[in-house]
Design an enzyme around this catalytic site. Sequence first.
Site, PDB file in Angstrom:
ATOM      1  N   SER A  22      -9.354   1.588   2.412  1.00  0.00           N
ATOM      2  CA  SER A  22      -8.426   2.323   1.556  1.00  0.00           C
ATOM      3  C   SER A  22      -7.290   1.457   1.029  1.00  0.00           C
ATOM      4  O   SER A  22      -6.459   1.922   0.256  1.00  0.00           O
ATOM      5  CB  SER A  22      -7.825   3.497   2.331  1.00  0.00           C
ATOM      6  N   SER A  59     -10.052  -0.540   6.718  1.00  0.00           N
ATOM      7  CA  SER A  59      -9.459  -0.499   5.386  1.00  0.00           C
ATOM      8  C   SER A  59      -8.820  -1.793   4.918  1.00  0.00           C
ATOM      9  O   SER A  59      -8.437  -1.903   3.759  1.00  0.00           O
ATOM     10  CB  SER A  59      -8.422   0.629   5.314  1.00  0.00           C
ATOM     11  N   LYS A  85       0.838  -1.199   0.000  1.00  0.00           N
ATOM     12  CA  LYS A  85       0.000   0.000   0.000  1.00  0.00           C
ATOM     13  C   LYS A  85       0.873   1.249   0.000  1.00  0.00           C
ATOM     14  O   LYS A  85       1.899   1.303   0.684  1.00  0.00           O
ATOM     15  CB  LYS A  85      -0.902  -0.027   1.231  1.00  0.00           C
TER      16      LYS A  85
END
Length: 506
Positions: free
Chosen positions: A232, A256, A155
Amino acid sequence: MTAVLGDPAPAGLLDAFWAYERALMANDLEQLDRLFADRPDTLRGDAAGLLVGHEQIRRFRGGRGGARLRTVLDVHVRVLGAEHALVVAVTELERGGRGQQTQVWQRGADGWQVTAAHVTVPAAAHDARIWRVVGDPLVRPTGAGPLDGLDVAVKDLFAVAGQPVGAGNPTWLGHAPVETTHAWAVRTLLGAGAAVRGIARTDEFAYSLAGANAHHGSPPNPRAPGRISGGSSSGSASAVSLGHAAIGLGTDTGGSIRVPAAYQGLFGIRTTHGAIPTAGVLPLAPTFDTVGWLTREASLLARVGDVLLPEVAPRPVREIVVVPELLALAEPDVAEAVGAFAASVDATTESWDLAHLESWREAFRVHQAAQAWAAHGPWLRTRLDSLGPDVRARFEAAAEITSAQAVAAAIGVASAGRTIRRLVGDRVVVLPSASSVAPLLAEDVSAVRDATMRLTCLAGLGGLPAVTVPRATEEGLPCGVGLVAGPGRDRDLLGFVRDREERLRR
């Protein structure tokens, strides 16, 4: 010039084909709907997945914003019967590369209509919705171990030496320094034999649960085409779901990891707060920020835990509870799937008083927002226009939180955390990982976000580990079962799902 090859086309077929092609290039949704058979078994497939039924296909078209511009080079017709024909068109995309469109047409009372279609386009060398930067691999392992031969999608909040941290925002990326060292989690995975496949997209500053980045688009959801990927940790999740990487490294502040895992049919874990160092990870709200990861198999989820989690003496899962009041917070199809899972693991039913749940969620929201503004407000204050509308609205609201409100929220968070840890105790609690299946791409997700946060905030407030187990609704859409345990019981949860992987996938 387009050549028509093969069998002579039945009367009216090519007229319908070209009408479809014109409508596709003009994004004429009404005409496209008319030319696809209005039946529950009409099919439309591509590399992202298969849509079944006219309604699913219609919704997909409404949310994608039009097809890529192309030219039809050749049309091949094969007559399958008096009222059926197969049409294969060779296409050339305006951006380059050739593709194909295969359609089964049927003549009925409304003329010729498509009953099944499959579209292929050249594979993108770099799908910017999923990856900020990708390699083969981007970073090679630094050691050997239990993760040999596996790739990781990292990420875009984690420091990767030689790369800046982009945080999902092009303006931030433009000012970010090149990192000189890896984040702790990245370094540890590399030392265990894994390679970094690339740096995966995130919602801006990880301040969303949708996965729809205003600058780069929504990463695809191959398990539920036409629906959002969940954020996310959206890029990491999509990379794993598509098979681009075996492990998706991400963070979970308000859900997330758990939400994209639920939406895309993946296993995922949010770890106990503080169990894994966040050194080298861009913060959102340090009180809630945790490191997590996603995989396609429970066994690999546990193997990554063996590498990243501190060693603790195992404690067997002896009691599993399901709370009807928590199930009722989800949509009926998701609640039914989660309830069926609870029954399959012999969970006992326990009632909880959730009279304070809304105040807990509000304390979470305000405390998260206050910390997010403290972390990024000084930089964003003159750059709010660089944010997409939804994330900008959250940061603008965060900027208005007073010191008194922030202190009151922090007190509320601490009180809620104590209550939640007491309620969970030494058991494993079964609850929905998200309140619904993944919303459609064109859908307003604000109400879904609020509903899901009522569920996901519990583990965040308590600082608790939570594992998502993939299930499906009666309609076959992915949803997630959440398993929440007391602080430090991450390995117990991972062992529980690993040991039952075959049964859990039924």
